[in-house]
Design a protein around this motif. Sequence first.
Motif: not given
Lengths: 304, 1218
Positions: A25-28
Amino acid sequence: MSDTEQKSKKITSMNNGFIVLPFKLPSFDVLQSKRSCYHYIFAKKHDSNNENEQNCLFIMNLPLLTNLESIKSITSQICEKYDTVSHIENLMYNDEFGLNEVDLSVLTSDLMAESQDKIEKRFTPRNTALVKFIDKSSLSNCLNALKKYSTSSKSDLLEWKYNTPSIETFINFYKPLDIDYLKEDVHTHLSLFEQREQQAQDDVQSSIVDEDGFTLVVGKNTKNLNSIRKKILNRNPLLKNDSEGVSKPTTAVDKKAKQDFYRFQVRERKKQEINQLLSKFKEDQERIKVMKEKRKFNPYKNSL
Amino acid sequence: MVPTKRDISQVEEVDTDGQIVSNQKKTFRKNEHMQEKPLESNDDDDDDDEEGEEEEVTHKSKNVSGSTAAYDIHVARETAELFQSNIFKLQIDELVGQVKLNEKHVLKVEKFLHRFYDLVQQIPDWEEKTISETLSYFKGKPVSIPFVDPKPAVTATNYKFNYKAPEVSLIGSFALKTGIYQPQGSSIDVLLTMPKELFEKKDFLNLRCLHKRSVYLAYFTYHLTNLLARDKLDDFLTVEYSYLHDDPLLPILTLKCQPGEDHKHELNFHKTKFSINLIIGFPYKIFESKKLLPNKNCIRIAKEDNDTPLEATSLYNYSVLSASAYEPYLKYLYKCKKETEAFREASILGRLWLQQRGFSSKISQSGSLGGFGTFEFSTLMTVLLNGGGENGNKILLHGFSSYQLFKGVIKYLATMDLCTEGHLQFHSDITYAAAVSKYVQEGFQTPTIFDKSTKINILSKLSVSNYNILKFYAKETLAMLNDVVQDRFANIFLTNINRSDQLKYDLCYDLKFPTNGSAESDLISKFTATERIKYITIENFLVHKVISVIKYALNDRIANLEVQLVGHRSNFAVNKRKPLVVMSPGSHFNFDHIRIKLLINQEESEKLITKGPLHSEQASQAAVLFKSFWGPKSSLRRFKNGSINHCCLWTTSSSEPVISSIIPFIIKRHLSEGINIDNTITKQFQDLLPLSNLAASSKTSVLNMTSFFNVKKSFDDLYKIIFRMKLPLSVKSILPVDTSFRYTSLCQPVPFAYSDPKFFQNIILEFETSQKWPDEITSLEKAKTAFLLKIEEQLASEHGTKYKSFFARDESIPFNLDVTTLNILTPEGYGFKFRILTERDEVLYLRAISNARKEATPALENTFLEFTSAYLASIRHTRTIENISHSYQFYSPVVRLFKKWLDCHLLMGHLKDELIELIAMKPFTDHYPYSIPGSVENGFLKILKFIAQWNWKDEPLILDLVKPDAAYEDQMEVSIGGSEINSETMKKLSEKLTLAQYKAIQSNFRNLRKDDPNGIHLQFFVASKNDPSGILYSSNIPLAIATRLTALAKVAINLIQTHGLNSQTIDLLFAPGLKDYDFVVHLKVPNRLKISSGIITQSEFKNLTNIDAPSSFPTDLNELSQKMDPTYQLVKYLNMKYKNTMIFSSHKYIGVNGGTHGNENVITGLIKPLYKKQMKFKVNMDCNAKPVDAESVVLNKESIYHEIAAFSSDLIVKFDLD
């Protein structure tokens, strides 16, 4: 946590045949988590007699706002990785927000249903969908690629790209509907409806047998068969809570008959009264007992 | 009942034997026939009791052996006749059993009393002493003489003091055996009657007898303490002076036990929690009672002019007379008790009833709810058993049940005027054969039950204002007793309404005296000798003054008032002369501050003008009084009818009621400039209501409904236009169904404030009946839209310059995605959302239920409920609430504050407005045992209290949505002896729930709980005539949210209970507990939405903020959406996506709770408990999971957090994880 991480890495398929497909998952920024996170999609070949559902992959737990495009892009990425090709035709029954769980239209009338014999809609559980492939080979190519992907090492995992809504997306919910579009929509829909209704009326057979075996005579103006059948069956779910209005209307004979003419009537009535009184008394005693157990009789309870 | 000779002789025997003469037990053997004998004969008592029990046992066993059923039938029948209902009788039995005194405790304390009697006999007699001899006798001794004020001057005192052995007897409820268990302990009254020879004929004058008694008490105390020390009893026994019933003229000695090492001592009765009051009495008829009548003066003071008679000293006279009449009253009550089987039980009921309302026998002249305690109740009951009617006819009969006796007394109190129009007189002398009590139509302007035998008005201690409160409660209770629909037992006897002033009263004001003493000296100078003989103490004088000033000033603005001296002390050490006052430095008063507690009259409380008498050339007396009372505030005004009156003009404010500006003015004017008047609570609560951005909003009372009326007016204009339109079907009705039309919207309606989530008010449009509506739901909605399009077309062509409109999709009905509404913006700046209802809708939704497959049925039933509540029930609901809220003035601000509280705690999004409004209605329509809320804080706290105590698992909330019953006023008129027909017809005419309807609702509830015994699916069953099903508005609440509401209310009530109400606790009440959630997402929206929601902050400059406030609608209606709240949609979709696993909450009113600018919000998430554990992998598990092993999965929280972050990417500022 690392333990579970270790374990979960090994799991490539579930016992009931679902392939586990992890995606990075992309990081936030707001989440501040250092470890990378994964989303797991579960997939299995779909077996169905339904003509419509041939060459399908049954998938569970699609990420947020997945659409046909995102599915296509991720499968092509996976297939590319394992040197194969697969073509997706459609993403079916993906109802992320549960808006279409129930089709009221079909449930109220068969007139607007897409095909006459399919009265009820196909039902799939929430958070699942079908990916339809163009042909069998596409499906098997993809399935093979997915199987390989599910065993690949962590570093080889693909990153999922969310379709993120903007503020506008949410604000648009408040925007007025386009009047011309609305007019057009209403017009086309209603003319289709009228047409079908006319058709249905012409087709009406004149006999339906009801519960008691009587034949109902249907006039020309009656909307359609459905409405009558359903009217018989209909019961208001609120009515079951309404104990009033069940009493039978009194007939003239009932009114005339004297209730205290015979001695036995008087005796019976008295007996009944006393029994009622007694049963109520017992009931009250029970109630008091219950209340007493709950310590309801303390006048000095220490609260506001 | 005329006593027979035998009766008299028996009673006389009680008289002589009812004393503690333990070593003369033999003589008491004679009296074994008397069951309820005073104290010393405890052996006999036991025998008697046992006998009684045995009798009962045999009685019962007979029945057991015979026919149980027959006995039960007998009891059932009897109770049905004698009591209101069986259940009521059974409840009384239980209650009386609960408060029974512990026999062992009684025995223990009796043992001590015997010993005490012996000790008293050992106190040596004294010799006549002059004042100076007396003073020197006590000099250096650990005991002071508790002289009453003013203490005797050495020079002017020429009478002698002495001590001779007293006659000792038991009096009070312990002697009568009507005492009950009280958690704080009960007191036993022991009377020590001074011998006759200590008095002279004229001793009743000028406090002489009281001084003699004070010395007597001091001498007694001194020797008693010595004797106690000698017998080593002082290890656990403590003695203390106190004023009996707070009467400063009546010092007594109290004996208490301390716990301690001597706990095991056989005479230590600490565990019994009893305390012993030693009361020094005068011999019966020692003074000529006529001279001590309430209107006589018995304290002579020097006056300049001797022409005017001295003021009557009624308090003093009463104190002297009553001190000589303890025994006659004991006999009077005792005799009656013997004749009346249910006397004991009825007086216990009376005692509890009074206690729960805060009444006691204390003198009310020194504040608080005194003047009517158990003694007065029992005496009144006895009087009514001996007559009480206008012709001396008996109001109560000896054969009555306890319920009937109690109700009779309550009815008498409620319906008969004992103050202004008449009084009750009786003879306490039981030897007087012709003694009947009578109601006499002559009022003394003070509550009066006059005893012709002793010349005592037994209500002397009851002030007029307290009498009014008593009467008020009696009326309320009578109404409850007459209620045949609901069981009111708990409200009558079990709820103590005296625990919190904020719940009992509408408004409270604290008068505080500054430490520099300036205010005190002001007041002390007003307390002249004349005032002193009338009021005895300055405290009493102050109470009187405050009451009379406030009564005159507030007049019909208030219904009732109580004044309390907070921190008033009536006990003091035996080495002190009077209570030590160390409350605040420099204070001379025996209290900390004065608290004024008001029950307001909702109709009058906020009126702007205090109207005085007519203006005339020659100023009338009333006019002079009015002018001098109000001083500079008083002015002349001409009224519409042409009359010119004196009046005072006040201004309203959004933060305070008018009363809050009147009270400081008059208190400062009539008491002292220096007094501080403190009531921050009311202001703080009222300021919590969102202030509307309207002209003069901060000067508008919370009761002002103008902003709501403006919406209605705007709607009426639009209504006329649409009604006149030519459409294929003619319009049958256009009904508003939203909050502004029932005055319950959190934000007041403000023109052009379209950020307010409730800006668009729902309207239901119905056409005449037609067969042509499509028989399929999508097409039906399309057809409706076609109609709305027609309306839009005509509106645009004919009124396009003024009205704007647009279409929107409506998602209020689940699964029906084709509903469109026509949103119309009016030139006045309001918005209405029209939707069409047809007779076909309901049929189609029902058809869908019957056609659906089984799994989908609950969802469809829910759809149907949503439809019913939005389209059908909402009409009735709006109409009913609008209609009755006119009679409950404070309903609107209270429900609005309650909504604000819910939204602060992020609950508004989960609860329907209708449900909230119904719950908030509870303290209004079903207000017993309290009164109808008369202030914002009172109503709000009552709602919280109700929710905190509502056990929704077992109890339905059944509301009778009617105006406050004028019906019971009518019932009141059917006073004693009147016909009952009126009340019967009244019952028929009223719109109240009938017993049948009530029972039907109850059975609905029972049926519901049969399927769902723990309330997992439906928690709040809220039913009324409008919705007997009880599930319409509460069927979709997640269990976690329901329990959270209950928990929050409980926490709030606990907080108030432990820390009281102050600015910190109020702030805490409205602080959301974000830590309780699994995660919190902080959001920020680009546009500030507060001002466009129509809200301003009090401190903000109007003109500055008004620039931001929209004053028209944008020409491009697409722009409306820019000022609407995106977070609402975000949360809505999150809840839809994760419906199965999580619950998301947020502030629904971002303009109110979204920070200073209305652009912040939070989303909180709760993971359902089921998903916190590992679970089996299933196709239909519906959750974002990650695998643990080949069979099981867990919730993939991280992935969900990522999705949330992705979903709210443009809005999110912070993500707090647990």
